[in-house]
Scaffold this active site. Sequence first.
Site, PDB file in Angstrom:
ATOM      1  N   ASP A  39       1.986 -14.586  11.525  1.00 39.89           N
ATOM      2  CA  ASP A  39       0.677 -14.789  11.055  1.00 39.89           C
ATOM      3  C   ASP A  39       0.048 -13.521  11.336  1.00 39.89           C
ATOM      4  OD1 ASP A  39      -1.852 -15.438  10.538  1.00 39.89           O
ATOM      5  OD2 ASP A  39      -1.830 -17.327  11.489  1.00 39.89           O
ATOM      6  N   LYS A  68      -7.449   0.157  10.913  1.00 36.08           N
ATOM      7  CA  LYS A  68      -7.075  -0.421   9.683  1.00 36.08           C
ATOM      8  C   LYS A  68      -5.816   0.373   9.450  1.00 36.08           C
ATOM      9  CE  LYS A  68      -6.474  -0.589   5.236  1.00 36.08           C
ATOM     10  NZ  LYS A  68      -5.578  -0.008   4.240  1.00 36.08           N
ATOM     11  N   HIS A  92      -0.828  11.101   0.635  1.00 33.62           N
ATOM     12  CA  HIS A  92      -1.401   9.756  -0.058  1.00 33.62           C
ATOM     13  C   HIS A  92      -1.312   9.750  -1.551  1.00 33.62           C
ATOM     14  CE1 HIS A  92      -3.027   5.570  -0.171  1.00 33.62           C
ATOM     15  NE2 HIS A  92      -3.767   6.087  -1.149  1.00 33.62           N
ATOM     16  N   GLU A 147       0.954  -1.143  -0.030  1.00 36.63           N
ATOM     17  CA  GLU A 147       0.045   0.106  -0.021  1.00 36.63           C
ATOM     18  C   GLU A 147       0.892   1.160  -0.049  1.00 36.63           C
ATOM     19  OE1 GLU A 147      -3.593   1.929   2.546  1.00 36.63           O
ATOM     20  OE2 GLU A 147      -3.289  -0.044   2.550  1.00 36.63           O
TER      21      GLU A 147
END
Length: 451
Positions: free
Chosen positions: A298, A282, A395, A86
């Site tokens: 994991d 998130k 971004h 990302e």
Amino acid sequence: MNKQPVEGFSKLSKDGKIEWLVNEYLNGDDKAIKTLKQYWNNDEDLQKLHDEFSENTISNFYMPFGLAPNFLINGRLYTIPMAIEESSVVAAASKAAKFWINRGGFKTTILSTEKLGHVHFIFKGDCNKLKTFFDEVLKDKLHQDTADITKNMRARGGGISKLELIDKTSQMENYFQIKGTFETVDSMGANFINSCLEQFAKTLQTEIATSSIFSDQEKESLQIVMCILSNYTPDCMVRAEVSCKVEELKDGKVSAEEFVEKFTRAVRIAEIEPYRATTHNKGIMNGCDAVVIATGNDFRAVEACAHTYATKDGRYSSLTHCEVEDGIFRFWIDLPIAVGTIGGLTSLHPLVKLALDILGKPNAKELMGFIAVAGLAQNFGALRSLVTTGIQKGHMKMHLMNILNQLEATEEEKQYFVNYFKDKTVSHHAVINEFCRLRGVSHPDELKKID
């Protein structure tokens, strides 16, 4: 034509699996074969290692492996490896690290390290009799019967910390648990915990079947439902935090007092509003997951645990918190996280081993700290942008290259756009319009698209 189930797929060679895929689902497209094979590693031994990580592998799926430098953590300087695709995550973490390096850096504290697992079972007998039997007979026997399994772990300072009988009959008829609490030191410990739990179940069955205090009907009523560790580990907890005097938080044209007011208000909104908290958390996991993946752990388990913990007070809420007290701004995260630095991919995957080397060969507790710091840094960077310049400015500048690559821009064109947007806000619409002008076309449909 309807597809038919395939028999013996796992027994096909890798080339055979690809051939079947292309013929059955990709209309015989030779370009698909080329795409899959161009990601094979030229080192046959390394490729074989990757093939054996999972089942039915036909290629490798690459993710960028980046570095976020300048993290001052507990007085030492670190560079944190991050595996993530990302845009802007590594840049935001690095920027946050640089911001805090002269304000005391990050501090981490291990609050607890215990993990959990359960034997879920049905018992249609006398509850009080079962509880007495567990306390007076079964608990010691469970320790005895797992002694061989726990021997090596106990030698490293771990093992079974606690055993409890949990009565869940008020929520589900005849439902009980044996709850085990475990210390797994530097391993994630899933196989260890599950092996212990399966032995618990065998011991439970044997001891009840041979006990004289239970009736035949009670013995026959015992049913083992399942034996499995829990990925919710609220007793395996790390805290990461930053703090400084309020006056040290002046950010460009924004005064320190204004910045703190906006920042604390943004955190408070995430604490009370689940719609915001979901996106807020998130972003935290962007930073956490990138380090978890880079170190061969994991990330799905870490994600599940974090989000469950976010609901611990009865509603979904922010994982980070902040306060101002006596002129000191403090921002922190308490994160339940179960990771390991031995076992699994940590000793097999070459990049994972390199990532752990970059971090100075940490133990599990230290790795917990690095992951929490990455999440806190990412959240600080995101909130700082949101309450000052807005999230899209930074971004979209990071996303600019993705847009240009989709348009198949040349290197010269890419450099032009980097300069063009130095003093402008990047948007997909603005890039397309300028690209059309540069190429001398009137509409995006006239641009050459990726096949």
